[in-house]
Design an enzyme around this catalytic site. Structure first.
Site, PDB file in Angstrom:
ATOM      1  N   ASP A 271      -0.635   4.250   0.880  1.00  0.00           N
ATOM      2  CA  ASP A 271      -1.186   5.170   1.871  1.00  0.00           C
ATOM      3  C   ASP A 271      -0.461   4.995   3.209  1.00  0.00           C
ATOM      4  O   ASP A 271       0.104   3.943   3.494  1.00  0.00           O
ATOM      5  CB  ASP A 271      -2.711   4.987   2.036  1.00  0.00           C
ATOM      6  CG  ASP A 271      -3.119   3.575   2.454  1.00  0.00           C
ATOM      7  OD1 ASP A 271      -2.446   2.607   2.046  1.00  0.00           O
ATOM      8  OD2 ASP A 271      -4.111   3.439   3.202  1.00  0.00           O
TER       9      ASP A 271
ATOM     10  N   HIS B 282       0.824  -1.209   0.000  1.00  0.00           N
ATOM     11  CA  HIS B 282       0.000   0.000   0.000  1.00  0.00           C
ATOM     12  C   HIS B 282       0.856   1.255   0.000  1.00  0.00           C
ATOM     13  O   HIS B 282       1.914   1.283   0.629  1.00  0.00           O
ATOM     14  CB  HIS B 282      -0.956   0.009   1.200  1.00  0.00           C
ATOM     15  CG  HIS B 282      -0.287  -0.049   2.546  1.00  0.00           C
ATOM     16  ND1 HIS B 282       0.087   1.087   3.226  1.00  0.00           N
ATOM     17  CD2 HIS B 282       0.064  -1.075   3.349  1.00  0.00           C
ATOM     18  CE1 HIS B 282       0.631   0.739   4.393  1.00  0.00           C
ATOM     19  NE2 HIS B 282       0.648  -0.566   4.486  1.00  0.00           N
TER      20      HIS B 282
ATOM     21  N   HIS C 287       3.584   3.627  12.602  1.00  0.00           N
ATOM     22  CA  HIS C 287       2.444   4.428  13.080  1.00  0.00           C
ATOM     23  C   HIS C 287       2.857   5.422  14.175  1.00  0.00           C
ATOM     24  O   HIS C 287       2.001   6.118  14.732  1.00  0.00           O
ATOM     25  CB  HIS C 287       1.277   3.552  13.586  1.00  0.00           C
ATOM     26  CG  HIS C 287       0.631   2.726  12.505  1.00  0.00           C
ATOM     27  ND1 HIS C 287      -0.694   2.369  12.528  1.00  0.00           N
ATOM     28  CD2 HIS C 287       1.127   2.202  11.355  1.00  0.00           C
ATOM     29  CE1 HIS C 287      -0.978   1.646  11.447  1.00  0.00           C
ATOM     30  NE2 HIS C 287       0.126   1.532  10.726  1.00  0.00           N
TER      31      HIS C 287
ATOM     32  N   GLU D 198      -5.088   0.633   2.625  1.00  0.00           N
ATOM     33  CA  GLU D 198      -4.802  -0.419   3.594  1.00  0.00           C
ATOM     34  C   GLU D 198      -4.965   0.105   5.007  1.00  0.00           C
ATOM     35  O   GLU D 198      -5.418  -0.599   5.893  1.00  0.00           O
ATOM     36  CB  GLU D 198      -3.389  -0.969   3.399  1.00  0.00           C
ATOM     37  CG  GLU D 198      -3.176  -2.355   4.020  1.00  0.00           C
ATOM     38  CD  GLU D 198      -2.847  -2.323   5.509  1.00  0.00           C
ATOM     39  OE1 GLU D 198      -3.057  -3.336   6.171  1.00  0.00           O
ATOM     40  OE2 GLU D 198      -2.368  -1.289   6.007  1.00  0.00           O
ATOM     41  N   GLU D 199      -4.584   1.371   5.216  1.00  0.00           N
ATOM     42  CA  GLU D 199      -4.629   1.947   6.558  1.00  0.00           C
ATOM     43  C   GLU D 199      -6.022   2.489   6.891  1.00  0.00           C
ATOM     44  O   GLU D 199      -6.277   2.903   8.001  1.00  0.00           O
ATOM     45  CB  GLU D 199      -3.592   3.076   6.694  1.00  0.00           C
ATOM     46  CG  GLU D 199      -2.155   2.646   6.413  1.00  0.00           C
ATOM     47  CD  GLU D 199      -1.558   1.731   7.483  1.00  0.00           C
ATOM     48  OE1 GLU D 199      -2.306   1.269   8.366  1.00  0.00           O
ATOM     49  OE2 GLU D 199      -0.350   1.484   7.416  1.00  0.00           O
TER      50      GLU D 199
ATOM     51  N   ASP E 156       6.443   1.518   6.966  1.00  0.00           N
ATOM     52  CA  ASP E 156       5.090   0.994   6.697  1.00  0.00           C
ATOM     53  C   ASP E 156       4.411   1.833   5.624  1.00  0.00           C
ATOM     54  O   ASP E 156       3.688   2.744   5.932  1.00  0.00           O
ATOM     55  CB  ASP E 156       4.280   0.996   7.990  1.00  0.00           C
ATOM     56  CG  ASP E 156       2.921   0.337   7.844  1.00  0.00           C
ATOM     57  OD1 ASP E 156       2.682  -0.304   6.808  1.00  0.00           O
ATOM     58  OD2 ASP E 156       2.093   0.475   8.757  1.00  0.00           O
TER      59      ASP E 156
ATOM     60  N   GLU F  87       4.428  -5.858   4.226  1.00  0.00           N
ATOM     61  CA  GLU F  87       4.187  -5.302   5.571  1.00  0.00           C
ATOM     62  C   GLU F  87       5.413  -5.521   6.456  1.00  0.00           C
ATOM     63  O   GLU F  87       6.081  -6.550   6.365  1.00  0.00           O
ATOM     64  CB  GLU F  87       2.973  -5.974   6.228  1.00  0.00           C
ATOM     65  CG  GLU F  87       1.634  -5.585   5.637  1.00  0.00           C
ATOM     66  CD  GLU F  87       1.280  -4.117   5.837  1.00  0.00           C
ATOM     67  OE1 GLU F  87       1.888  -3.451   6.700  1.00  0.00           O
ATOM     68  OE2 GLU F  87       0.408  -3.623   5.100  1.00  0.00           O
TER      69      GLU F  87
END
Ligand SMILES: [Zn+2]
Length: 391
Positions: free
Chosen positions: A82, A80, A362, A147-148, A113, A176
């Protein structure tokens, strides 16, 4: 602009195309579901190698399917573009969308990520195709910008589209960040399933001084909750920990001290392994509620079933590549939250997840070890070589 900002760091290794591409992706502030031009950059780069680009957008979500070759077997890199929001930008040591090198690490939102993995997908394809332009099979990239977020219009949508036209994936590596303390130490070979529910227990509202005329849903809930919490759902198995049950929210009461509330609402989640199914868990919860005889409503929402890729062609190719380039023997596990692998695995594809160390994902000051970007790209390339050379 893709030149990383330098601080106290030693000079950037300008010869690392993976680092340079990771920086170019971090500069594009792609907070979910905005792709901010990341996928165009990837598509342009791989068009030069003969990858055909197809946009499978859905609602506000950009999805890119890039494929080179028409024949089976089909190997897919999935990921991903995003990223999660940065939180307060001033809390970061350097601006979150300004790729910055410090002490051997690249900082920026998405560094781990998973823009580093996406860059490594691209450079791995570039190198293998430079020396083996004709592969006995096909390579594709499945890149989403959802994805997020809710993950409804991203990978799930692409997989449905591919299935509808009979395009089947044989092997899939999701980028991931699976690694724990050093690159390659953990490979995810599956994930637990996730089942959510909202439970409303109905009582009878009244005055706390006249409990005989009321029915307190908090008291009813206390018994139900204790019973649910004490359940042993299963013992887990060789690949999965035991299924776990957790309440996440409980609400009841009017705010007044003298009112017995009429209703209580609670939400709970089951992270479950392959020893149970969505149906078996729902049935057990319903039976417990029935036993307590409380008036209630129950609403379920299923985020995804468990999946497991057993040791086989893909797992062995991945293990050997990690041993060779990172010098570690990876632990195969099924930990962590859900990922987009849950949408791909049910099609019968062998799916594993392998990416950078996840310690800062994150968080404020998300980062990746710069040396790991090149090693990851070498591992991805080796996986392709191991799979295609064996044919
Ligand atoms: Zn991710």
């Amino acid at each position: 602009m893709s030149t990383p900002t330098m601080r106290t760091a030693p000079a950037v290794d300008e010869t690392s195309p993976t680092l340079a591409l990771t920086c170019a992706l971090i500069e594009r502030a792609s907070v979910t579901p905005d792709d901010a031009g990341c996928q165009d950059l990837i598509a342009r780069r791989l068009a030069a190698l003969g990858f055909g680009a197809e946009w499978l957008d859905s609602g506000p979500v950009r999805n890119l399917w890039l494929r080179r070759g028409e024949h089976a077997p089909l190997f897919v890199f999935a990921g991903h573009t995003d990223v999660v929001p940065t939180g307060a930008a001033h809390a970061w040591s350097s601006p979150p969308f300004q790729p910055t090198l410090r002490d051997g690490y690249l900082y920026g939102r998405g560094a781990a990520d998973m823009k580093g993995s996406i860059a490594a997908f691209v450079t791995a394809c570039e190198r293998i195709l430079a020396h083996t332009p004709v592969l006995p099979g096909s390579i594709a990239l499945l890149i989403t910008s959802d994805e997020e977020g809710p993950s409804i219009e991203g990978t799930a949508h692409v997989v449905r589209t591919l299935q509808a036209r009979g395009e089947t994936m044989d092997w899939c590596v999701v980028g991931e960040p699976s690694s724990s303390t050093r690159l390659g130490d953990v490979v995810r070979v599956g994930r637990r399933g996730s089942l959510n529910a909202t439970l409303r227990i109905e009582g009878v509202q009244g005055h706390v001084a006249y409990p005989r005329d009321a029915l307190n849903p908090i008291h009813l809930f206390a018994h139900v909750a204790a019973d649910l919490e004490a359940q042993v759902w299963d013992q887990g198995n060789e690949f999965f920990p035991a299924t776990s049950f957790q309440f996440s929210n409980v609400h009841a009461g009017t705010g007044a001290d003298n009112v017995i509330p009429g209703v209580l609402e609670a939400r709970f989640n089951l992270r479950y392994c392959t020893e149970n199914t969505r149906e078996s868990l729902e049935q057990r919860v319903r039976a417990i509620l029935a036993r307590h005889g409380v008036r209630h409503q129950l609403e379920w929402s299923h985020s995804g079933g468990p999946f497991l890729t057993r040791p086989g062609t893909l797992v062995e190719a991945v293990r050997a590549a990690i041993r060779q380039h990172a010098g570690v023997e990876p632990e195969l596990n099924t930990g962590g939250g859900t990922s987009d692998g849950r949408f791909i695995a049910p099609t019968g594809t062998q799916v594993i997840e392998l990416g950078p160390v996840n310690a800062t994902i994150h968080k404020v000051d998300e980062c990746v070890r710069t040396a790991d970007l090149d090693t990851l790209s070498a591992i991805y390339q080796q996986i392709l070589e191991n799979l295609f050379a064996a044919r």
